[in-house]
Write a protein that holds these residues in place. Sequence first.
Motif, PDB file in Angstrom:
ATOM      1  N   ASP A 102      -7.786   7.778  -3.158  1.00  0.00           N
ATOM      2  CA  ASP A 102      -6.954   6.834  -3.901  1.00  0.00           C
ATOM      3  C   ASP A 102      -5.462   7.067  -3.703  1.00  0.00           C
ATOM      4  O   ASP A 102      -4.658   6.174  -3.973  1.00  0.00           O
ATOM      5  N   ALA A 103      -5.081   8.250  -3.218  1.00  0.00           N
ATOM      6  CA  ALA A 103      -3.676   8.538  -2.936  1.00  0.00           C
ATOM      7  C   ALA A 103      -3.257   8.090  -1.533  1.00  0.00           C
ATOM      8  O   ALA A 103      -2.065   8.071  -1.226  1.00  0.00           O
TER       9      ALA A 103
ATOM     10  N   ARG B 192      -5.443   2.863   1.008  1.00  0.00           N
ATOM     11  CA  ARG B 192      -6.260   2.626  -0.188  1.00  0.00           C
ATOM     12  C   ARG B 192      -5.407   2.040  -1.304  1.00  0.00           C
ATOM     13  O   ARG B 192      -5.840   1.144  -2.025  1.00  0.00           O
ATOM     14  N   ARG B 193      -4.189   2.531  -1.452  1.00  0.00           N
ATOM     15  CA  ARG B 193      -3.298   2.002  -2.487  1.00  0.00           C
ATOM     16  C   ARG B 193      -2.999   0.528  -2.235  1.00  0.00           C
ATOM     17  O   ARG B 193      -2.984  -0.280  -3.167  1.00  0.00           O
ATOM     18  N   GLN B 194      -2.840   0.197  -0.968  1.00  0.00           N
ATOM     19  CA  GLN B 194      -2.629  -1.201  -0.602  1.00  0.00           C
ATOM     20  C   GLN B 194      -3.873  -2.038  -0.932  1.00  0.00           C
ATOM     21  O   GLN B 194      -3.749  -3.145  -1.465  1.00  0.00           O
TER      22      GLN B 194
ATOM     23  N   MET C 241      -6.053  -1.427  -3.254  1.00  0.00           N
ATOM     24  CA  MET C 241      -6.151  -1.554  -4.708  1.00  0.00           C
ATOM     25  C   MET C 241      -5.178  -2.616  -5.225  1.00  0.00           C
ATOM     26  O   MET C 241      -5.522  -3.385  -6.137  1.00  0.00           O
ATOM     27  N   ARG C 242      -3.978  -2.690  -4.633  1.00  0.00           N
ATOM     28  CA  ARG C 242      -3.006  -3.722  -5.042  1.00  0.00           C
ATOM     29  C   ARG C 242      -3.543  -5.113  -4.719  1.00  0.00           C
ATOM     30  O   ARG C 242      -3.331  -6.049  -5.470  1.00  0.00           O
TER      31      ARG C 242
END
Length: 134
Positions: free
Chosen positions: A121-122, A126-128, A130-131
């Motif tokens: 998740d870091a 993956r952050r992209q 999740m957004r």
Amino acid sequence: MTMLAALMLSTGGVSADPFGPLHWQKRLVVAFEGEPAGAVRRQEDLLPAAELRARDVVFVAVPRTGTTMVEGLGPINATSARRAYGIDPAAFTVLLIGKDGGVKRRSGSPIAAEALFSTIDAMPMRRQEMRKGS
């Protein structure tokens, strides 16, 4: 000779990475069987399937010898996979491989779900995701 041609010759082909066709599609948790016996099973049991799917992760259990079937890829030779990642045939090792093909985490013991998922998740990709809500 170009650097790419030299690399291709030194690795015996276009890619020595047996998981190369999954790059940019899936993340991988690759658990190589070794000592202690049963560690691959313990690693798999720690990771909820729904959480793996939500993060585009495929779990791969690699035996000491022979082949293993990989979702979306087919059979992978255990010896070739160990060689590609420098894994001792007697050692249990688990790798987290990102969608870019890079090894993001390596451990000689099973990794807890919370630790593995926080590493994933870091990751910027993956952050992209999740957004975007994927």
